[in-house]
Design a protein around this motif. Structure first.
Motif, PDB file in Angstrom:
ATOM      1  N   ALA A  79     -21.016  65.532  77.995  1.00  0.00           N
ATOM      2  CA  ALA A  79     -21.366  65.350  79.404  1.00  0.00           C
ATOM      3  C   ALA A  79     -22.759  64.758  79.529  1.00  0.00           C
ATOM      4  CB  ALA A  79     -21.306  66.686  80.124  1.00  0.00           C
ATOM      5  N   VAL A  80     -23.054  64.203  80.698  1.00  0.00           N
ATOM      6  CA  VAL A  80     -24.383  63.643  80.931  1.00  0.00           C
ATOM      7  C   VAL A  80     -24.845  64.065  82.315  1.00  0.00           C
ATOM      8  CG1 VAL A  80     -23.426  61.405  81.680  1.00  0.00           C
ATOM      9  CG2 VAL A  80     -25.772  61.525  80.842  1.00  0.00           C
ATOM     10  N   PHE A  81     -26.067  64.624  82.372  1.00  0.00           N
ATOM     11  CA  PHE A  81     -26.537  65.219  83.614  1.00  0.00           C
ATOM     12  C   PHE A  81     -27.773  64.522  84.164  1.00  0.00           C
ATOM     13  CE2 PHE A  81     -24.762  68.817  81.057  1.00  0.00           C
ATOM     14  CZ  PHE A  81     -23.562  68.889  81.757  1.00  0.00           C
ATOM     15  N   ASP A  82     -28.228  63.512  83.496  1.00  0.00           N
ATOM     16  CA  ASP A  82     -29.512  62.920  83.821  1.00  0.00           C
ATOM     17  C   ASP A  82     -29.303  61.413  83.953  1.00  0.00           C
ATOM     18  OD1 ASP A  82     -32.689  63.079  83.420  1.00  0.00           O
ATOM     19  OD2 ASP A  82     -31.893  61.372  82.296  1.00  0.00           O
ATOM     20  N   VAL A  83     -29.865  60.804  84.993  1.00  0.00           N
ATOM     21  CA  VAL A  83     -29.571  59.388  85.240  1.00  0.00           C
ATOM     22  C   VAL A  83     -30.072  58.489  84.114  1.00  0.00           C
ATOM     23  CG1 VAL A  83     -29.329  59.441  87.750  1.00  0.00           C
ATOM     24  CG2 VAL A  83     -31.618  59.220  86.757  1.00  0.00           C
TER      25      VAL A  83
ATOM     26  N   LEU B 129     -19.288  57.821  78.973  1.00  0.00           N
ATOM     27  CA  LEU B 129     -18.881  57.161  80.211  1.00  0.00           C
ATOM     28  C   LEU B 129     -18.093  58.133  81.083  1.00  0.00           C
ATOM     29  CD1 LEU B 129     -17.686  53.559  79.231  1.00  0.00           C
ATOM     30  CD2 LEU B 129     -19.804  54.243  80.381  1.00  0.00           C
ATOM     31  N   LEU B 130     -18.501  58.224  82.354  1.00  0.00           N
ATOM     32  CA  LEU B 130     -17.766  59.066  83.298  1.00  0.00           C
ATOM     33  C   LEU B 130     -16.395  58.468  83.579  1.00  0.00           C
ATOM     34  CD1 LEU B 130     -18.862  61.580  85.182  1.00  0.00           C
ATOM     35  CD2 LEU B 130     -20.442  60.465  83.615  1.00  0.00           C
ATOM     36  N   HIS B 131     -16.371  57.146  83.677  1.00  0.00           N
ATOM     37  CA  HIS B 131     -15.139  56.436  84.029  1.00  0.00           C
ATOM     38  C   HIS B 131     -14.904  55.315  83.011  1.00  0.00           C
ATOM     39  CE1 HIS B 131     -14.775  58.342  88.036  1.00  0.00           C
ATOM     40  NE2 HIS B 131     -16.089  58.372  87.972  1.00  0.00           N
ATOM     41  N   PRO B 132     -14.266  55.657  81.877  1.00  0.00           N
ATOM     42  CA  PRO B 132     -14.040  54.623  80.864  1.00  0.00           C
ATOM     43  C   PRO B 132     -13.269  53.429  81.425  1.00  0.00           C
ATOM     44  CG  PRO B 132     -13.525  56.808  79.997  1.00  0.00           C
ATOM     45  CD  PRO B 132     -13.784  56.978  81.460  1.00  0.00           C
ATOM     46  N   ASP B 133     -12.468  53.648  82.467  1.00  0.00           N
ATOM     47  CA  ASP B 133     -11.679  52.555  83.054  1.00  0.00           C
ATOM     48  C   ASP B 133     -12.364  51.926  84.269  1.00  0.00           C
ATOM     49  OD1 ASP B 133      -9.728  53.222  81.209  1.00  0.00           O
ATOM     50  OD2 ASP B 133      -8.728  54.603  82.592  1.00  0.00           O
ATOM     51  N   TRP B 134     -13.678  52.012  84.333  1.00  0.00           N
ATOM     52  CA  TRP B 134     -14.376  51.585  85.551  1.00  0.00           C
ATOM     53  C   TRP B 134     -14.057  50.149  85.942  1.00  0.00           C
ATOM     54  CZ3 TRP B 134     -17.817  47.516  85.395  1.00  0.00           C
ATOM     55  CH2 TRP B 134     -18.257  47.117  84.117  1.00  0.00           C
ATOM     56  N   GLU B 135     -13.793  49.314  84.950  1.00  0.00           N
ATOM     57  CA  GLU B 135     -13.552  47.893  85.262  1.00  0.00           C
ATOM     58  C   GLU B 135     -12.249  47.681  86.025  1.00  0.00           C
ATOM     59  OE1 GLU B 135     -15.240  44.909  82.073  1.00  0.00           O
ATOM     60  OE2 GLU B 135     -14.647  46.791  81.115  1.00  0.00           O
ATOM     61  N   THR B 136     -11.325  48.630  85.896  1.00  0.00           N
ATOM     62  CA  THR B 136     -10.018  48.463  86.555  1.00  0.00           C
ATOM     63  C   THR B 136     -10.038  48.941  88.002  1.00  0.00           C
ATOM     64  OG1 THR B 136      -9.208  50.664  85.930  1.00  0.00           O
ATOM     65  CG2 THR B 136      -8.869  48.885  84.345  1.00  0.00           C
ATOM     66  N   TYR B 137     -11.114  49.602  88.419  1.00  0.00           N
ATOM     67  CA  TYR B 137     -11.153  50.159  89.779  1.00  0.00           C
ATOM     68  C   TYR B 137     -11.311  49.050  90.812  1.00  0.00           C
ATOM     69  CZ  TYR B 137     -12.081  54.769  87.629  1.00  0.00           C
ATOM     70  OH  TYR B 137     -12.019  55.927  86.908  1.00  0.00           O
ATOM     71  N   THR B 138     -10.773  49.306  92.003  1.00  0.00           N
ATOM     72  CA  THR B 138     -10.955  48.385  93.123  1.00  0.00           C
ATOM     73  C   THR B 138     -12.326  48.626  93.750  1.00  0.00           C
ATOM     74  OG1 THR B 138      -8.605  48.580  93.562  1.00  0.00           O
ATOM     75  CG2 THR B 138      -9.951  47.622  95.323  1.00  0.00           C
ATOM     76  N   ALA B 139     -13.030  47.531  94.009  1.00  0.00           N
ATOM     77  CA  ALA B 139     -14.355  47.666  94.629  1.00  0.00           C
ATOM     78  C   ALA B 139     -14.596  46.448  95.505  1.00  0.00           C
ATOM     79  CB  ALA B 139     -15.439  47.759  93.558  1.00  0.00           C
TER      80      ALA B 139
ATOM     81  N   ARG C  26     -21.691  46.244  88.885  1.00  0.00           N
ATOM     82  CA  ARG C  26     -21.382  47.488  88.172  1.00  0.00           C
ATOM     83  C   ARG C  26     -21.386  47.277  86.673  1.00  0.00           C
ATOM     84  NH1 ARG C  26     -16.119  49.650  89.235  1.00  0.00           N
ATOM     85  NH2 ARG C  26     -15.265  47.572  89.542  1.00  0.00           N
ATOM     86  N   GLU C  27     -21.622  48.364  85.936  1.00  0.00           N
ATOM     87  CA  GLU C  27     -21.598  48.286  84.470  1.00  0.00           C
ATOM     88  C   GLU C  27     -21.607  49.722  83.944  1.00  0.00           C
ATOM     89  OE1 GLU C  27     -21.984  45.305  82.357  1.00  0.00           O
ATOM     90  OE2 GLU C  27     -21.341  46.798  80.880  1.00  0.00           O
ATOM     91  N   GLY C  28     -20.505  50.161  83.384  1.00  0.00           N
ATOM     92  CA  GLY C  28     -20.465  51.512  82.806  1.00  0.00           C
ATOM     93  C   GLY C  28     -20.758  52.590  83.831  1.00  0.00           C
ATOM     94  N   ASN C  29     -21.821  53.360  83.597  1.00  0.00           N
ATOM     95  CA  ASN C  29     -22.171  54.428  84.530  1.00  0.00           C
ATOM     96  C   ASN C  29     -22.954  53.938  85.743  1.00  0.00           C
ATOM     97  OD1 ASN C  29     -20.894  56.494  83.114  1.00  0.00           O
ATOM     98  ND2 ASN C  29     -22.702  56.883  81.822  1.00  0.00           N
ATOM     99  N   VAL C  30     -23.265  52.659  85.778  1.00  0.00           N
ATOM    100  CA  VAL C  30     -23.973  52.100  86.942  1.00  0.00           C
ATOM    101  C   VAL C  30     -22.912  51.635  87.947  1.00  0.00           C
ATOM    102  CG1 VAL C  30     -25.562  50.326  87.773  1.00  0.00           C
ATOM    103  CG2 VAL C  30     -25.871  51.332  85.488  1.00  0.00           C
ATOM    104  N   CYS C  31     -22.836  52.292  89.105  1.00  0.00           N
ATOM    105  CA  CYS C  31     -21.778  51.874  90.037  1.00  0.00           C
ATOM    106  C   CYS C  31     -22.307  50.969  91.138  1.00  0.00           C
ATOM    107  CB  CYS C  31     -20.967  53.036  90.554  1.00  0.00           C
ATOM    108  SG  CYS C  31     -21.860  54.259  91.448  1.00  0.00           S
TER     109      CYS C  31
END
Lengths: 160, 756
Positions: free
Chosen positions: B127-131, B141-151, B157-162
């Motif tokens: 887990a990661v608790f600190d920015v 990565l909180l969301h390994p599939d972040w690239e597939t999300y609709t935005a 965006r990039e990894g944990n940077v939303c």
């Protein structure tokens, strides 16, 4: 286990069969449908559930209903008489002391119990008396002013 | 302008009587016959694979009528700018408190017993608790599939940077070369909660035709309607959201809160389901204000002109984006500050961590960014040997100046705010006694646009029904709108009945957010009033035989040519002959032009009809205990035009109280992903004895767009308190605390180390 409890709420007598571990708040809101008494933290920290028991302000979320048997319970619904607002209610309107209004029933009842004992309070005493009632909207200032206004009205009424 | 009857007057709010008598029905109070108690089962792990969710034992318990998990509902990712959220955790949990299952039972006790009977097994993940750790290479990565999300496409965006929003103006490096001094500081702020006294609540009920009705204390009924449509895979036309009285919101009730759980459970159970969140749930899993880490690098000339500013504000948005991408954008405007700075490079980032999903809280990003900007202004002033007020006056924006993204500013009341706040606090004596000091802070904020519609209908007695899709969250903004309508129709506010808000019955409204309600609904009321007058005059002209141009409206009559007719009579005639008198008024704030080349990945590139404000405080610090005693607190706020001074003061007094909480005592404390203080004993909100009297100075530089010149007033008072208090504490003690909250412990520890 259910027990039979007689409650006197706002001058009305109720005979209820309820579980012995139910709080006064729960019974007021769900059995008597008196939802003017609000619910929030359930740990006597926020004061929105304040009612008067024999004139004393209590957090009804931590009072068992059975212990209120034989006592006079006053909720916000019982404060106005024949459609005429209590001076505290009127002062809260006139001073703009009401915003969202969720804390206001408890706030007014805490203020009533306090003014009954301290008819000529200082602002500081009012703040102490209301320190158990959280309000997130008003910053308390107009509430303190409203309580002072009501205190003046009540003093005048007493003199008459 | 001729003498106004109602606008500008201290008219009591329209819902005051219901609220002091306990008859106003809040969401927590609302129920229907046969309503079941809903409950949410939440993750106990900050980051883990969900191995097993076994609901069989719970479902078999007496009184349990519905149990649902991700397996029982449409597989949908929803959200605002970034659709990354699911109703329930599916294959993994991402924070302690994330919903895993929900159930409904015939009693609260049965619901609690069933919740305890649900078996969940986890397989922990890193887990990661600190920015900063979350941004580092190789971070989990909180969301390994972040690239597939609709935005929305503009997000970066990039990894944990939303999102990474930017303002770039001039040439910041060249700016620093011109500077005589460069100041670099880091500031941090804690996660805080809106602290509304009524928790989020909703009751959902489906009828036999497949129509869903939800009663909720939401600030945004139309947004909730659309989100529910998305989650439930049901057309919005089948979803009616009715707003009850709301026990405070402050931004915490913008997004769908518990409505979706109630709707899903009600569907499964075939009975109405009500959910009222607990205080613990509020503090563990709601939409609080993001904690931040802020770095500021500011270049100034010897004479105190700011020539370059580089800044980065990093928001811990938690396990999902929530409001993060937008808040990170807004923040850049606050971080630039209400100052003329030719060279800017300002970044706002929203970062995923394994904590609760943060959201919007009254002036989202405002207090955090202001704390950094305005603290640093004082640090710069001290280093240059300049008075902090003087440094501000040398740099603030004035009429005709450009904002950070190139918007041209008008009706800027900032100088007047600063000078009047300073005069009121007695700025000439900044350190009146040992341990006593004064602080000042200023800022700017937006009046959010968006569209508003109202219906205005004449009742049979000549009174008026105002129907709006905007919710009343307590600010009295709708009383303000009613005052504007009353002014336009020559009637009293007491003649107006308010209907709010119902997604089937009332017109669309962008919602009670962004200090916009009185501004936008008030403007819609002006448009509707003009149409009501047109209809009234046409009818009265026929009835009286007087031409329309000779008619006037007032005293609940239309009169002219020596004749008059009561509104009640006109209503009666119109009802009998033409379907009554009714008008639809609509308003949308015109866009604010800005320089598109200056922004990147920016969701909120300009402040509409901006407001300006200055706060000044006089306080003492106890050197032994670190306790802060506030003697006086002054706010000068440019409100454009005060529609109702009483409730504007109310906004200021309440906003300052909340701000003082954030400044001095409030913090949702996390350790290893768990909240240590999920109760109102340990989450310390100011009580009546903690808050000083606040002196409000209403400055009026009218907005050209606002009704009667009004600007948004609700959010701004919450922005400057942390900075003003930090500056006063520094003046009083010589100790500069750069992290919120400024607890007594921090002051004493720092004072002690300064003495060594």
């Amino acid at each position: 286990m259910k027990v039979t409890v007689s409650l006197n709420v706002n001058g009305e007598a109720w005979e209820l069969s309820i579980e012995a571990d139910r709080t006064l708040l729960d019974v007021l809101r769900t059995e008597l449908m008196l939802t003017g008494t609000k619910t929030n933290c359930l740990e006597a920290e926020c004061g929105v559930c304040t009612v008067l028991v024999d004139g004393m302000a209590v957090n009804s979320c931590t009072v068992l209903a059975v212990t209120a048997q034989g006592r006079q319970i006053t909720t916000i619904e019982g404060l106005a008489r024949d459609g005429e607002l209590h001076p505290l209610q009127q002062a809260f309107i006139d001073r703009g002391a009401v915003q969202c209004g969720y804390c206001i029933p408890g706030m007014i009842l805490s203020a009533k119990a306090f003014l009954d004992e301290h008819p000529s309070p200082t602002d500081g005493q009012i703040r102490e008396a209301l320190a158990g009632n959280l309000c997130r909207c008003t910053g308390y200032q107009k509430i303190v002013d409203a309580v002072q206004d009501a205190a003046r009205v009540l003093r005048r009424e007493r003199r008459r | 302008m001729s003498e106004l009857r109602t606008v500008g007057k201290r008219v009591p709010r329209v819902d005051a009587r219901a609220k002091v008598t306990g008859t106003a029905v809040f969401a927590a109070d609302f129920s229907l016959p046969g309503t079941l108690h809903g409950r949410i089962v939440r993750s106990t792990e900050p980051h883990a694979r969900l191995v097993v969710i076994d609901t069989r034992r719970a479902a078999a318990l007496p009184g349990v009528r519905a149990v649902i998990t991700a397996a029982d509902i449409p597989d949908v990712r929803y959200g605002g700018a970034l659709k990354d959220e699911t109703v329930f955790a599916n294959d993994r949990v991402r924070y302690v408190g994330q919903p895993i299952a929900a159930l409904a039972a015939t009693s609260q006790a049965a619901a609690e017993a069933a919740a305890a009977a649900i078996e969940v097994r986890y397989e922990p993940l890193p887990a990661v608790f600190d920015v900063e750790a979350a941004m580092a290479p190789g971070a989990p990565l909180l969301h390994p599939d972040w690239e597939t999300y609709t935005a929305i496409p503009l997000l970066k965006r990039e990894g944990n940077v939303c999102n990474r929003a930017r303002i770039v103006a001039g040439d910041v490096e060249r700016g620093f070369e011109e500077a005589d001094r460069i100041f670099e500081h880091r500031y941090t702020t804690a996660m805080v909660h809106q602290g509304y006294t009524e928790a989020r609540a909703a009751l959902a009920s489906w009828d036999g035709s497949g129509q869903l009705t939800v009663w909720s204390n939401t600030q945004l009924p139309f947004e909730v309607q659309n989100t529910l449509a998305e989650i439930l895979q049901v057309p919005p036309g089948k979803i009616r959201v009715v707003v009850t009285a709301i026990g405070g919101g402050f931004g915490g009730k913008l997004r769908v809160g518990v409505e979706h759980f109630a709707a899903l459970l009600a569907k499964k159970a075939g009975r109405p389901v009500k959910i009222l969140t607990t205080t613990e749930e509020e503090l563990v899993a709601s939409y609080p204000r993001q904690s931040t880490v802020i770095d500021l690098r500011t270049g100034v000339t010897k004479d105190g002109r700011i020539v370059a500013k580089q800044g980065r504000i990093v928001f811990d948005t938690g396990a999902f984006a929530g409001s993060g991408p937008g808040v990170a954008s807004v923040a850049t405007l606050v971080l630039a500050g209400p100052y003329r700075i030719p060279n800017l490079l300002i970044e706002g980032l929203a970062i995923y961590t394994n904590k609760t999903n943060c959201g919007s809280y009254r002036a989202p990003s405002g207090p955090q960014a202001s704390f950094a900007v305005e603290s640093q202004m004082d640090e710069i002033a001290d280093a240059l040997g300049l008075d902090p007020l003087e440094l501000r006056l040398r740099n603030i924006v004035r009429d005709g100046d450009e904002g950070p993204t190139g918007q041209v500013l008008s009706s800027v009341g900032l100088e007047e705010c600063l000078e009047r706040a300073a005069a009121a606090i007695g700025w000439g004596e900044r350190r009146p006694a040992p341990g006593r000091g004064k602080g000042i802070a200023c800022g700017w904020w937006t009046t959010t646009g968006g569209s508003s519609g109202v219906y205005v209908k004449l009742n049979a007695d000549g009174s008026v029904a105002l129907s709006t899709g905007a919710a009343e969250i307590g600010s009295a903004a709708l009383t303000g709108a009613a005052q504007i309508l009353a002014e336009e129709l020559g009637i009293d506010v007491a003649d107006i009945t308010l209907v709010s808000a119902d997604t089937f019955a009332t017109p669309f409204d962008f919602g009670a957010q962004g200090s916009r309600t009185a501004f936008a609904v008030g403007n819609a009321c002006r448009i509707a009033a003009a149409e009501v007058r047109r209809q009234l005059f046409a009818l009265a002209s026929r009835e009286l035989g007087v031409s329309e141009d000779r008619l006037a409206l007032g005293e609940r009559h239309v009169s002219g040519g020596g004749e008059r007719i009561a509104l009640a009579d006109l209503a009666r005639i119109a009802n009998q002959t033409g379907g009554g008198i009714i008008a639809h008024g609509t308003f949308i704030a015109p866009p604010t032009p800005y320089d598109e080349k200056r922004v990147e990945a920016h969701v909120y590139p300009a402040f509409h009809s901006p407001s300006f404000h200055a706060h000044a405080v006089d306080l003492s610090v106890d050197p032994e205990t670190g306790d802060v005693e506030i003697h006086r607190y002054v706010v000068a706020q440019d409100v454009g035009r005060a529609i109702n001074p009483t409730y504007i003061e109310g906004q200021i007094e309440g906003g300052v109280a909340q701000g003082l909480g954030q400044a001095l005592s409030e913090e949702i404390v996390y350790r290893d992903g768990r909240v240590l203080n999920p109760n109102l004993t340990d989450y310390k909100m100011p009580t009546a004895v903690d808050v000083p009297r606040v002196e409000s100075i209403l400055v009026e530089h009218p907005s050209v767009v606002g009704p009667y010149g009004a600007k948004g007033v609700g959010e701004p008072p919450n922005i400057e308190p942390p900075a003003a208090v930090a500056n006063a504490i520094a003046a009083a003690t010589g100790v500069r605390i750069r992290s919120l909250p400024i607890t007594a412990e921090k002051i004493v520890t720092r004072e002690a180390s300064a003495c060594r």
